[in-house]
Design a protein around this motif. Structure first.
Motif, PDB file in Angstrom:
ATOM      1  N   UNK A  54       0.816  -1.213   0.000  1.00 52.71           N
ATOM      2  CA  UNK A  54       0.000   0.000   0.000  1.00 52.71           C
ATOM      3  C   UNK A  54       0.852   1.267   0.000  1.00 52.71           C
ATOM      4  N   UNK A  55       2.137   1.144   0.317  1.00 60.17           N
ATOM      5  CA  UNK A  55       3.033   2.299   0.353  1.00 60.17           C
ATOM      6  C   UNK A  55       3.747   2.518  -0.979  1.00 60.17           C
ATOM      7  N   UNK A  56       3.595   1.587  -1.876  1.00 64.25           N
ATOM      8  CA  UNK A  56       4.313   1.607  -3.143  1.00 64.25           C
ATOM      9  C   UNK A  56       4.114   2.923  -3.902  1.00 64.25           C
ATOM     10  N   UNK A  57       5.215   3.475  -4.377  1.00 66.09           N
ATOM     11  CA  UNK A  57       5.206   4.721  -5.169  1.00 66.09           C
ATOM     12  C   UNK A  57       6.449   4.704  -6.054  1.00 66.09           C
ATOM     13  N   UNK A  58       6.420   3.898  -7.135  1.00 67.57           N
ATOM     14  CA  UNK A  58       7.618   3.718  -7.964  1.00 67.57           C
ATOM     15  C   UNK A  58       8.209   5.021  -8.507  1.00 67.57           C
ATOM     16  N   UNK A  59       7.360   6.010  -8.779  1.00 66.79           N
ATOM     17  CA  UNK A  59       7.868   7.282  -9.307  1.00 66.79           C
ATOM     18  C   UNK A  59       8.744   8.004  -8.283  1.00 66.79           C
TER      19      UNK A  59
END
Length: 158
Positions: free
Chosen positions: A112-117
Motif C-alpha cells: 500500500x506504500x508503493x510509489x515507484x515514481x
C-alpha cells in the motif's frame, strides 16, 4: 490456514491510520450529506446526483474495509532487525544491471506504500521478490513481465 499479514513500515502504518481517520471522520459525513441533499430532489429513479453519491459511498466503504483489514493484520517491519547487508522491507537498495553503468535505487515498502515514481517499490513486485533476502555483492536474476535480467546489489541501507 496461516493468518494474513501486511508487511509495512512504521511510516506506512501511520499513513494508513491517518487515511482511515480521514475517511471515517471527513469523507463519510460528506458523502452522507450529499446523499441527503440528492434525496431531497425527489424521484430517485432518475436522480443522477443520488446515484453518484451512492456509488461514491460504496467505494468509500470498500476502502474503509480494506484499510481496516490491513491495519488489523499489519506487520510493522523493523529494518534494523535484519543483517545490515541483507535486503528487507524498509531498506533502500542500490543495484546495477549487469552490462549497464547506471545504478538504480529503490526502497522496499509494503504494497500500500508503493510509489515507484518516488523510488518506493512494493515487496510484492517482481524486483523486490527477487532481491528480498539477498545480500550486498550478490548477483540476482530478476524476472519481470518484460523479461529477465541480472543485477548486482551494490548497497543496502536502512
Amino acid at each position: 490456514m496461516p493468518e494474513k499479514s501486511y508487511p509495512m513500515t512504521a511510516e506506512g502504518k501511520e499513513k494508513l491510520e491517518a487515511e482511515l481517520k480521514n475517511l471515517k471522520l471527513v469523507k463519510r459525513p460528506e458523502v452522507i450529506e450529499r446523499i441527503k441533499v440528492a434525496r431531497s430532489y425527489g424521484d430517485l429513479s432518475e436522480n443522477s446526483e443520488y446515484d453518484a453519491a451512492k456509488d461514491e459511498q460504496s467505494h468509500l466503504e470498500d476502502r474503509i474495509n480494506v484499510v481496516e483489514e490491513m491495519l488489523k493484520y499489519a506487520h510493522v517491519v523493523d529494518a534494523n532487525s535484519s543483517d545490515p547487508d541483507e535486503v528487507a522491507v524498509g531498506k533502500t537498495v542500490t543495484y546495477t544491471e549487469v552490462g549497464e553503468d547506471d545504478p538504480e535505487t529503490y526502497t522496499i515498502v509494503g504494497s500500500d506504500e508503493s510509489d515507484p515514481m518516488n523510488g518506493k517499490i512494493s515487496n510484492d513486485s517482481p524486483i523486490a521478490q527477487a532481491i528480498l533476502g539477498k545480500k550486498k555483492g550478490q548477483t540476482v536474476t530478476i524476472t519481470t513481465p518484460g523479461g529477465k535480467f541480472d543485477v548486482v546489489i551494490n548497497k543496502v541501507e536502512e
